[in-house]
Write a protein that holds these residues in place. Sequence first.
Motif, mmCIF file in Angstrom:
data_model
loop_
_atom_site.group_PDB
_atom_site.id
_atom_site.type_symbol
_atom_site.label_atom_id
_atom_site.label_comp_id
_atom_site.label_asym_id
_atom_site.label_seq_id
_atom_site.Cartn_x
_atom_site.Cartn_y
_atom_site.Cartn_z
ATOM 1 N N SER A 109 0.833 -1.206 0.000
ATOM 2 C CA SER A 109 0.000 0.000 0.000
ATOM 3 C C SER A 109 0.871 1.261 0.000
ATOM 4 O O SER A 109 0.529 2.255 -0.630
ATOM 5 C CB SER A 109 -0.940 -0.008 1.189
ATOM 6 O OG SER A 109 -0.528 0.891 2.159
ATOM 7 N N ASP A 163 -9.732 3.866 6.801
ATOM 8 C CA ASP A 163 -10.504 2.785 7.408
ATOM 9 C C ASP A 163 -9.799 1.435 7.330
ATOM 10 O O ASP A 163 -10.414 0.415 7.573
ATOM 11 C CB ASP A 163 -11.913 2.704 6.803
ATOM 12 C CG ASP A 163 -11.855 2.356 5.338
ATOM 13 O OD1 ASP A 163 -10.768 2.496 4.759
ATOM 14 O OD2 ASP A 163 -12.885 1.959 4.784
ATOM 15 N N SER A 164 -8.491 1.432 7.008
ATOM 16 C CA SER A 164 -7.819 0.135 7.039
ATOM 17 C C SER A 164 -6.762 0.089 8.137
ATOM 18 O O SER A 164 -6.055 1.068 8.375
ATOM 19 C CB SER A 164 -7.203 -0.181 5.671
ATOM 20 O OG SER A 164 -6.709 0.969 5.080
ATOM 21 N N ILE A 182 -8.082 -9.357 2.245
ATOM 22 C CA ILE A 182 -8.613 -8.368 3.163
ATOM 23 C C ILE A 182 -9.892 -8.840 3.838
ATOM 24 O O ILE A 182 -10.020 -8.774 5.060
ATOM 25 C CB ILE A 182 -8.857 -7.036 2.418
ATOM 26 C CG1 ILE A 182 -7.524 -6.439 1.981
ATOM 27 C CG2 ILE A 182 -9.598 -6.050 3.303
ATOM 28 C CD1 ILE A 182 -7.666 -5.208 1.128
ATOM 29 N N SER A 195 -10.291 -9.690 7.775
ATOM 30 C CA SER A 195 -11.160 -8.831 8.576
ATOM 31 C C SER A 195 -12.146 -9.674 9.357
ATOM 32 O O SER A 195 -12.395 -9.439 10.536
ATOM 33 C CB SER A 195 -11.955 -7.871 7.685
ATOM 34 O OG SER A 195 -11.118 -7.191 6.822
ATOM 35 N N GLU A 224 -3.815 -6.578 5.912
ATOM 36 C CA GLU A 224 -4.648 -5.388 5.960
ATOM 37 C C GLU A 224 -6.066 -5.814 6.272
ATOM 38 O O GLU A 224 -6.554 -6.789 5.725
ATOM 39 C CB GLU A 224 -4.595 -4.690 4.593
ATOM 40 C CG GLU A 224 -5.428 -3.429 4.528
ATOM 41 C CD GLU A 224 -5.369 -2.782 3.155
ATOM 42 O OE1 GLU A 224 -4.660 -3.297 2.283
ATOM 43 O OE2 GLU A 224 -6.050 -1.757 2.987
ATOM 44 N N VAL A 225 -6.723 -5.087 7.187
ATOM 45 C CA VAL A 225 -8.146 -5.346 7.426
ATOM 46 C C VAL A 225 -8.906 -4.039 7.342
ATOM 47 O O VAL A 225 -8.346 -2.963 7.557
ATOM 48 C CB VAL A 225 -8.396 -6.014 8.795
ATOM 49 C CG1 VAL A 225 -7.718 -7.346 8.868
ATOM 50 C CG2 VAL A 225 -7.947 -5.133 9.921
ATOM 51 N N LYS A 226 -10.185 -4.139 7.019
ATOM 52 C CA LYS A 226 -11.033 -2.943 6.930
ATOM 53 C C LYS A 226 -11.978 -2.911 8.116
ATOM 54 O O LYS A 226 -12.426 -3.946 8.590
ATOM 55 C CB LYS A 226 -11.869 -2.993 5.651
ATOM 56 C CG LYS A 226 -11.052 -2.982 4.397
ATOM 57 C CD LYS A 226 -10.957 -1.591 3.844
ATOM 58 C CE LYS A 226 -10.192 -1.596 2.534
ATOM 59 N NZ LYS A 226 -9.489 -0.366 2.288
ATOM 60 N N THR A 227 -12.312 -1.722 8.575
ATOM 61 C CA THR A 227 -13.317 -1.609 9.626
ATOM 62 C C THR A 227 -14.456 -0.723 9.165
ATOM 63 O O THR A 227 -14.264 0.167 8.342
ATOM 64 C CB THR A 227 -12.711 -1.058 10.925
ATOM 65 O OG1 THR A 227 -13.753 -0.831 11.850
ATOM 66 C CG2 THR A 227 -11.974 0.228 10.688
#
Lengths: 113, 162
Positions: free
Chosen positions: A103, B128-129, B142, B146, B96-99
């Motif tokens: 990223s 938001d990651s 991802i 998550s 990487e995770v998203k919330t």
Amino acid sequence: MELVGAIITLLGAFVLLIASIGLIRMPDVYNRLQVGTKASTLGTILSLIGLVFIMPGWSGKLILLIFFIMMTNPVSSHVLARAAYFIKIPFTSRTVVDKLKVSERALTIKTED
Amino acid sequence: MKNISIIFLILMIVWVLLNNTFQLNILIPGAIIALIISLLMCRRCDIFAEMKFTPKSIAYTFIYLGIFFIDLLKSNMDVTRRVLSPSLPIRPGIVEVKTKLKSKFARMLLANSITLTPGTLTVDVKEDSFFIHWIYVEEDEIEKASEKIVEKFEKYLEVIYG
């Protein structure tokens, strides 16, 4: 009552011992931080809970201490890990994936355009 | 107004715990000083603004604390197992995770909980990651990651903070 407290404090000391063994055995900064944070949080909490049983008069202060440790320990280890990442401390060779690097690269390419 | 009263309450609880008594001659100076501090310092702090105070959210706060403690214990079992086994079973990596959470305070709590639960450590937060160092990577996509890491806390924090 005192015996219960002593046993719980001993358990806490044992958890801290495991944390220190982990610090020696783990191969890189990030894994050491993992072990250090988790085990030292629980070890300290258990020691303080044991003290609550031995000295009931101090319980208010000790509960306050437990709360502060629970709130601040993860923050400090997060900051350490983040700093270690950004001064490019190398990962161990067993690392399988690094999404943050991907990223970061995407971000620099975007700004170059 | 809500901020000021919450800060006042927190300061009073800390004061009572530190003194360990309910005598009036200790409670009254504490109340006066807590009121002055909360009035002076909390004109602009808005971290509690998103907190809801319904019976459901309070109940969920306690459930959340319970789950958090169980996970803390589990994570220590896990760490113990990994440290003491001779082959050192680790497979570290950053995922990487998203919330879905919007409020800052809830995100802070989520990041803290992730750090204290089995094998995960929050390294960086971007919008938001969350970037999480995982001691034994099971999923590097991802959505799946998550699901494994974030969801169990998220569903409670969502009710508490919206």
